[in-house]
Design an enzyme around this catalytic site. Structure first.
Site, PDB file in Angstrom:
ATOM      1  N   CYS A 199     -68.011 124.627  -6.487  1.00 20.93           N
ATOM      2  CA  CYS A 199     -69.427 123.761  -6.170  1.00 20.93           C
ATOM      3  C   CYS A 199     -70.109 124.672  -5.065  1.00 20.93           C
ATOM      4  O   CYS A 199     -70.606 125.819  -5.664  1.00 20.93           O
ATOM      5  CB  CYS A 199     -69.236 122.531  -5.440  1.00 20.93           C
ATOM      6  SG  CYS A 199     -70.698 121.483  -5.514  1.00 20.93           S
ATOM      7  N   HIS A 228     -65.709 119.407  -8.847  1.00 20.85           N
ATOM      8  CA  HIS A 228     -64.293 119.524  -7.937  1.00 20.85           C
ATOM      9  C   HIS A 228     -63.222 119.226  -8.367  1.00 20.85           C
ATOM     10  O   HIS A 228     -62.537 118.058  -8.809  1.00 20.85           O
ATOM     11  CB  HIS A 228     -64.731 118.260  -6.858  1.00 20.85           C
ATOM     12  CG  HIS A 228     -65.830 118.608  -5.799  1.00 20.85           C
ATOM     13  ND1 HIS A 228     -65.904 119.407  -4.656  1.00 20.85           N
ATOM     14  CD2 HIS A 228     -67.425 118.481  -5.999  1.00 20.85           C
ATOM     15  CE1 HIS A 228     -66.812 119.529  -4.106  1.00 20.85           C
ATOM     16  NE2 HIS A 228     -68.026 118.896  -4.824  1.00 20.85           N
ATOM     17  N   SER A 272     -43.612 104.701  18.106  1.00 19.34           N
ATOM     18  CA  SER A 272     -43.892 103.274  17.503  1.00 19.34           C
ATOM     19  C   SER A 272     -42.843 102.863  16.412  1.00 19.34           C
ATOM     20  O   SER A 272     -42.693 101.725  16.120  1.00 19.34           O
ATOM     21  CB  SER A 272     -45.260 103.216  17.003  1.00 19.34           C
ATOM     22  OG  SER A 272     -45.406 104.131  15.784  1.00 19.34           O
ATOM     23  N   GLY A 273     -42.146 103.748  15.965  1.00 21.86           N
ATOM     24  CA  GLY A 273     -41.273 103.685  14.856  1.00 21.86           C
ATOM     25  C   GLY A 273     -42.106 103.883  13.625  1.00 21.86           C
ATOM     26  O   GLY A 273     -41.292 103.640  12.377  1.00 21.86           O
ATOM     27  N   GLY A 274     -43.096 104.198  13.417  1.00 18.43           N
ATOM     28  CA  GLY A 274     -43.829 104.488  12.308  1.00 18.43           C
ATOM     29  C   GLY A 274     -43.508 105.804  11.839  1.00 18.43           C
ATOM     30  O   GLY A 274     -43.039 106.592  12.850  1.00 18.43           O
ATOM     31  N   VAL A 275     -43.663 106.218  10.668  1.00 20.26           N
ATOM     32  CA  VAL A 275     -43.404 107.369  10.173  1.00 20.26           C
ATOM     33  C   VAL A 275     -43.796 108.674  10.692  1.00 20.26           C
ATOM     34  O   VAL A 275     -43.140 109.550  11.005  1.00 20.26           O
ATOM     35  CB  VAL A 275     -43.187 107.449   8.525  1.00 20.26           C
ATOM     36  CG1 VAL A 275     -44.847 107.281   8.050  1.00 20.26           C
ATOM     37  CG2 VAL A 275     -42.925 108.726   7.967  1.00 20.26           C
ATOM     38  N   ASP A 276     -45.039 108.524  11.251  1.00 25.04           N
ATOM     39  CA  ASP A 276     -45.964 109.658  11.585  1.00 25.04           C
ATOM     40  C   ASP A 276     -45.203 109.893  13.093  1.00 25.04           C
ATOM     41  O   ASP A 276     -44.894 111.321  13.481  1.00 25.04           O
ATOM     42  CB  ASP A 276     -47.133 109.676  11.858  1.00 25.04           C
ATOM     43  CG  ASP A 276     -47.939 108.732  10.837  1.00 25.04           C
ATOM     44  OD1 ASP A 276     -47.362 109.166   9.622  1.00 25.04           O
ATOM     45  OD2 ASP A 276     -48.796 108.077  10.557  1.00 25.04           O
ATOM     46  N   SER A 277     -45.334 109.013  14.053  1.00 29.75           N
ATOM     47  CA  SER A 277     -44.812 109.281  15.275  1.00 29.75           C
ATOM     48  C   SER A 277     -43.355 109.670  15.257  1.00 29.75           C
ATOM     49  O   SER A 277     -42.687 110.238  16.180  1.00 29.75           O
ATOM     50  CB  SER A 277     -45.209 108.431  16.213  1.00 29.75           C
ATOM     51  OG  SER A 277     -44.107 107.115  15.948  1.00 29.75           O
ATOM     52  N   LYS A 309     -49.985 111.597   4.411  1.00 26.62           N
ATOM     53  CA  LYS A 309     -48.907 110.625   4.739  1.00 26.62           C
ATOM     54  C   LYS A 309     -47.686 111.134   3.888  1.00 26.62           C
ATOM     55  O   LYS A 309     -46.854 111.251   4.227  1.00 26.62           O
ATOM     56  CB  LYS A 309     -49.379 109.246   4.465  1.00 26.62           C
ATOM     57  CG  LYS A 309     -48.506 108.120   4.890  1.00 26.62           C
ATOM     58  CD  LYS A 309     -48.932 107.771   6.038  1.00 26.62           C
ATOM     59  CE  LYS A 309     -48.101 106.766   6.696  1.00 26.62           C
ATOM     60  NZ  LYS A 309     -48.585 106.606   8.207  1.00 26.62           N
TER      61      LYS A 309
END
Ligand code: XMP
Length: 563
Positions: free
Chosen positions: A132, A219, A273-278, A419
């Site tokens: 573009c 794109h 926090s137990g979340g995947v990222d942290s 993610k």
């Protein structure tokens, strides 16, 4: 000698010419393409020595999709760096690039201060793919002409190939849909270029010079261009000659060294926090520096059933990390008393979280670094991505939301990832599958899934309903396919009948969505019998609820969470 270099140098418009590097005799990229075939052949955990590293450099002209281009290159198992367009060559050259991709951007190349590419990039004789605005940049700099389009072209168009022999077209159908988003157009191609494909409105939808420089008017990086990945793969493998040997193992290895070097003998804290990222970030940092990391787990009382225990088991028992656990439920609940406004809830939770976190950090003593599991979509959604600020929709609680007052350096090893890439890192780090595949759960927890005031009684009702949703979705083996599936406790009460009695109970809503990155989402077409089981169980097993509805709105115009 780099085999994928072009045969001859392109001619730069005089005004953009700077010092040239020497000519190098090389075989053409076409011969390389035949040799290579281009399929990644290494397992995700394998670590390739850095001497063999291939890199594609994305030159960023400010498109909102620039990071998505980088991600598509990583999908080809090729290392990718996204660099601002004015990055000096001295910083680019050591990356040993095999090719360049020029991103799109909001500018117009004929404006006086329009961002352009460094002459050194053209002089390097390496392959270039302009997307573009990036295509208009190379058109202008190589002697073609770009003019303001009479009408803007935005949305789907059908791409027709005119030269099917080009290496960029391998495995591409002769016509396919593409996503256009541009106002300016190519009036005249640079000398030596030909049109390789066209759409109804763009005679120059793809141009090329037969020597490794291509321009695409559309794109290829967005999902709306279904064959875009094939085009990018062809560029990376067949034009640039990459072999596809960069893996998640390399990402981990690079980060371990980076973290060790950055932290030295310092101390790091991290909110867990137990979340995947942290979880991925904590595991990565723990692997790099061991006990120099302390994780602080703040229980704000807005967590789901069994959440504290599950997180603890993994991190303290299995991985042996230093964890400080703080039960601050009562503090949060009393501050949330009487609050019904969603943004106010988020603000209070954010502030309180910082206070608790700071108090606990002080107890640890001198700390130098704060590690955060910030992801690329978080950065965009919270409008904190610097110059290109987009409108703020909700105040996300995990981005820049931690102690501004504490003078700590940030460590954000997954800030450039999406993610699903973080999940791959988690798997390669041997985190338990249950944790790696955990659906996202918002920082402010159940507070933003309870419409109206948050009370202990409502939290219990929502925990019960949420547990059933999760349980049934997992039993139906749909948990991983869904981006998120959860219950919301509305503040609507309605009349029902149970046995011979009238009831007046809460309305629970179920939300289940599919999504790639949470920027857009669609409601999941869950099977009716699954919805029936969820509904039946909730009204029978959760006291206080007598009606269940299913949310059938996409994002946009809705958001995933209700608040
Ligand atoms: P929305 O509701 O804006 O959510 O469509 C997009 C994604 O972000 C999650 N979300 C949050 N995550 N802190 C977080 O860590 C927050 O404050 C927050 N608010 C929303 C949401 O669950 C969805 O995955």
């Amino acid at each position: 000698m780099d085999k994928a270099k072009r045969k001859s140098k392109p001619t730069l418009n005089e005004s953009h010419r700077v010092a040239t590097s020497g000519d190098i005799e090389v075989s053409t990229y076409l011969e390389i393409a035949k040799e290579i075939g281009g399929e990644p052949s290494v397992s995700p955990k394998e670590v390739i020595p850095s001497a063999e590293r291939e890199a594609i450099v994305v030159i960023d002209f400010g498109s909102q999709y620039s990071m998505l281009i980088a991600r598509r290159v990583r999908e080809c198992q090729v290392y990718c760096e996204l660099l601002p367009y004015d990055t000096p060559w001295e910083k680019i050259a050591p990356l040993n690039p095999k090719g360049f991709i020029f991103s799109g951007g909001p500018g117009s190349v004929y404006e006086p201060d329009a961002p352009l590419a460094l002459a050194d990039i053209y002089e390097s004789q390496l392959p270039i793919l302009g997307i573009c605005y990036g295509m208009q940049v190379l058109t202008k700099q190589l002697g073609g002409q770009v003019t303001p389009g009479i009408k803007h072209e935005y949305g789907h168009a059908i791409l027709h190939l005119s030269d099917v022999d080009s290496p960029i077209f391998t495995d591409l159908p002769s016509s396919s849909p593409v996503w256009m988003s541009h106002a300016d157009r190519i009036e005249e191609m640079p000398p030596g270029f030909t049109a390789l494909a066209y759409t109804e409105n763009s005679p120059f939808a793809i141009i090329g010079n037969g020597e490794g420089i291509f321009g695409l008017q559309f794109h290829p990086e967005v999902a709306h261009t279904p064959e875009g990945k094939t085009i990018l793969r062809n560029f990376v493998y067949r034009v640039c000659g990459c072999k596809g040997n960069w893996t998640i193992g390399n990402f981990i290895n690079d980060n371990l060294s980076k973290i060790k070097k950055q932290v030295g003998s310092g101390k790091v804290i991290s909110a867990l926090s137990g979340g995947v990222d942290s979880s991925v970030v904590a595991t990565l940092i723990h692997r790099a520096i061991g006990d120099q990391l302390t994780c602080i787990f703040v229980n704000h009382g807005l967590l789901r059933r069994e959440e504290v225990e599950r997180t603890f088991n993994v991190f303290q028992l299995n991985l042996g990390m230093n964890i400080v656990y703080v039960d601050a439920s009562q503090r949060f609940l009393s501050r949330l008393k009487g609050i019904t406004d969603p943004e106010m809830k988020r603000k209070i939770i954010g502030e309180e979280f910082i206070s608790v976190f700071e108090e606990e950090a002080k107890k640890i003593g001198k700390v130098d670094f704060l590690a955060q599991g910030t992801l690329y979509p978080d950065v965009i959604e919270s409008a904190s991505s610097g110059s290109q600020a987009s409108a703020k929709i909700k105040t996300h609680h995990n981005v820049g939301g931690l102690p501004a007052k504490m003078i700590l350096q940030l460590i954000e090893p997954v800030r450039d990832l999406f993610k699903d890439e973080v999940r791959q890192v988690g798997l390669a780090l041997d985190l338990p599958e249950e944790m790696v595949w955990r659906q996202p759960f918002p920082g402010p927890g159940l507070a933003i899934r309870i419409i109206g005031e948050v009370t202990e009684e409502k939290l219990e009702i929502l925990r019960g309903a949420d547990f059933i949703v999760m349980n049934e979705i997992k039993k139906a083996k749909l948990y991983r396919q869904l981006w998120q599936s959860f219950a919301i406790l509305t503040d609507v009460k309605s009349v029902g009948v149970m046995g011979d009695y009238r009831t007046y109970g809460y309305l629970v809503a179920i939300r289940a969505v599919t999504s790639e990155d949470a920027m857009t989402a669609d409601w999941a077409r869950l099977p009716y019998d699954l919805l029936a089981r969820i509904s039946n169980r909730i009204v029978n097993e959760v006291p206080g609820v007598n009606r269940v509805v299913y949310d059938i709105t996409s994002k946009p115009p809705s958001t995933i969470e209700w608040e």
